[in-house]
Design a protein around this motif. Structure first.
Motif, mmCIF file in Angstrom:
data_model
loop_
_atom_site.group_PDB
_atom_site.id
_atom_site.type_symbol
_atom_site.label_atom_id
_atom_site.label_comp_id
_atom_site.label_asym_id
_atom_site.label_seq_id
_atom_site.Cartn_x
_atom_site.Cartn_y
_atom_site.Cartn_z
ATOM 1 N N PRO A 41 0.774 -1.248 0.000
ATOM 2 C CA PRO A 41 0.000 0.000 0.000
ATOM 3 C C PRO A 41 0.809 1.304 0.000
ATOM 4 N N ILE A 42 2.106 1.235 0.201
ATOM 5 C CA ILE A 42 2.917 2.461 0.218
ATOM 6 C C ILE A 42 3.623 2.601 -1.129
ATOM 7 N N VAL A 43 3.398 3.749 -1.784
ATOM 8 C CA VAL A 43 3.941 4.006 -3.115
ATOM 9 C C VAL A 43 4.903 5.183 -3.042
ATOM 10 N N HIS A 44 6.057 5.012 -3.665
ATOM 11 C CA HIS A 44 7.111 6.046 -3.695
ATOM 12 C C HIS A 44 7.462 6.248 -5.167
ATOM 13 N N HIS A 45 7.109 7.425 -5.720
ATOM 14 C CA HIS A 45 7.357 7.700 -7.137
ATOM 15 C C HIS A 45 8.278 8.901 -7.241
ATOM 16 N N VAL A 46 9.404 8.712 -7.927
ATOM 17 C CA VAL A 46 10.442 9.752 -8.026
ATOM 18 C C VAL A 46 10.681 10.075 -9.495
ATOM 19 N N PHE A 47 10.763 11.364 -9.796
ATOM 20 C CA PHE A 47 11.050 11.830 -11.154
ATOM 21 C C PHE A 47 12.369 12.582 -11.149
ATOM 22 N N PHE A 48 13.230 12.277 -12.129
ATOM 23 C CA PHE A 48 14.553 12.889 -12.243
ATOM 24 C C PHE A 48 14.642 13.706 -13.528
ATOM 25 N N TRP A 49 15.155 14.932 -13.400
ATOM 26 C CA TRP A 49 15.483 15.776 -14.544
ATOM 27 C C TRP A 49 17.007 15.830 -14.634
ATOM 28 N N LEU A 50 17.562 15.537 -15.774
ATOM 29 C CA LEU A 50 19.010 15.510 -15.951
ATOM 30 C C LEU A 50 19.595 16.911 -16.098
ATOM 31 N N LYS A 51 20.817 17.077 -15.606
ATOM 32 C CA LYS A 51 21.556 18.321 -15.865
ATOM 33 C C LYS A 51 21.838 18.460 -17.349
ATOM 34 N N ASN A 52 22.136 17.337 -17.999
ATOM 35 C CA ASN A 52 22.369 17.294 -19.447
ATOM 36 C C ASN A 52 21.238 16.484 -20.070
ATOM 37 N N PRO A 53 20.102 17.125 -20.354
ATOM 38 C CA PRO A 53 18.912 16.389 -20.796
ATOM 39 C C PRO A 53 19.109 15.529 -22.044
ATOM 40 N N GLY A 54 20.015 15.903 -22.911
ATOM 41 C CA GLY A 54 20.224 15.128 -24.128
ATOM 42 C C GLY A 54 21.211 13.987 -23.983
ATOM 43 N N SER A 55 21.784 13.821 -22.793
ATOM 44 C CA SER A 55 22.822 12.821 -22.589
ATOM 45 C C SER A 55 22.232 11.431 -22.327
ATOM 46 N N VAL A 56 22.338 10.578 -23.319
ATOM 47 C CA VAL A 56 21.893 9.189 -23.162
ATOM 48 C C VAL A 56 22.772 8.493 -22.131
ATOM 49 N N GLU A 57 24.049 8.822 -22.114
ATOM 50 C CA GLU A 57 24.979 8.211 -21.165
ATOM 51 C C GLU A 57 24.577 8.533 -19.721
ATOM 52 N N ASP A 58 24.250 9.789 -19.441
ATOM 53 C CA ASP A 58 23.838 10.168 -18.084
ATOM 54 C C ASP A 58 22.532 9.465 -17.702
ATOM 55 N N ARG A 59 21.590 9.405 -18.640
ATOM 56 C CA ARG A 59 20.328 8.725 -18.377
ATOM 57 C C ARG A 59 20.578 7.255 -18.047
ATOM 58 N N GLU A 60 21.438 6.607 -18.821
ATOM 59 C CA GLU A 60 21.741 5.188 -18.582
ATOM 60 C C GLU A 60 22.466 4.976 -17.257
ATOM 61 N N ARG A 61 23.290 5.931 -16.849
ATOM 62 C CA ARG A 61 23.984 5.810 -15.553
ATOM 63 C C ARG A 61 22.994 5.880 -14.396
ATOM 64 N N ILE A 62 22.005 6.776 -14.511
ATOM 65 C CA ILE A 62 20.983 6.840 -13.455
ATOM 66 C C ILE A 62 20.168 5.552 -13.441
ATOM 67 N N ILE A 63 19.785 5.063 -14.602
ATOM 68 C CA ILE A 63 19.023 3.811 -14.673
ATOM 69 C C ILE A 63 19.810 2.665 -14.051
ATOM 70 N N ALA A 64 21.096 2.578 -14.364
ATOM 71 C CA ALA A 64 21.939 1.522 -13.775
ATOM 72 C C ALA A 64 21.998 1.679 -12.258
ATOM 73 N N GLY A 65 22.116 2.907 -11.792
ATOM 74 C CA GLY A 65 22.133 3.158 -10.351
ATOM 75 C C GLY A 65 20.823 2.756 -9.695
ATOM 76 N N LEU A 66 19.707 3.085 -10.347
ATOM 77 C CA LEU A 66 18.400 2.718 -9.799
ATOM 78 C C LEU A 66 18.236 1.211 -9.716
ATOM 79 N N LYS A 67 18.776 0.499 -10.665
ATOM 80 C CA LYS A 67 18.664 -0.967 -10.658
ATOM 81 C C LYS A 67 19.352 -1.578 -9.436
ATOM 82 N N THR A 68 20.378 -0.913 -8.904
ATOM 83 C CA THR A 68 21.052 -1.431 -7.704
ATOM 84 C C THR A 68 20.121 -1.423 -6.495
ATOM 85 N N LEU A 69 19.106 -0.555 -6.529
ATOM 86 C CA LEU A 69 18.181 -0.452 -5.400
ATOM 87 C C LEU A 69 17.333 -1.708 -5.231
#
Length: 136
Positions: A36-64
């Protein structure tokens, strides 16, 4: 009954039976009562066009996923849905988590894996918004 009508009937009956069997075999998950407890987080990148930065955050989130109190974790990127005034697609990555209780969510917040994710990835995002909700 004509032969073609009989064949149509048999084909229709077989299709209905197969559909019913598939529907009954599919697992049903009732997230709202189970977690019943939901935690929804939205991230805006410093470099919005950077696929590499987006993939690094996704990889980091997967560790959770290793944090035992997280019962379900979904990681997403903006979907190409219809543009409407009520849709905000300015973010880059989101995480959606489900917890059994508030204690589990609190454990997640202070967990070393979560703290390491923040340390490793916070330099990649410009803005973060969190929505926490409880089923009613």
């Amino acid at each position: 009954m004509k032969p073609t009508s009989r064949r149509k009937f048999i084909a229709t009956a077989a299709t209905v039976a197969a559909g019913t069997a598939i529907a009954n075999a599919m697992p049903t998950i009732n997230m709202e009562s189970k977690y019943p407890i939901v935690h929804h987080v939205f991230f805006w990148l410093k470099n919005p066009g950077s696929v590499e930065d987006r993939e690094r955050i996704i990889a980091g989130l997967k560790t959770l996923r290793k944090i035992e109190t997280i019962k379900e974790l979904r990681i997403g990127v903006v979907a190409s849905t219809e543009k409407r005034d009520v849709v905000d697609n300015s973010w880059a990555v989101s995480e959606l988590m489900f917890f059994k209780d508030l204690e589990g969510q609190a454990t997640y917040q202070s967990h070393p894996i979560h703290q390491q994710f923040i340390k490793d990835c916070s330099h990649l995002w410009e803005k973060v918004i969190v929505y926490d909700a409880k089923d009613v």
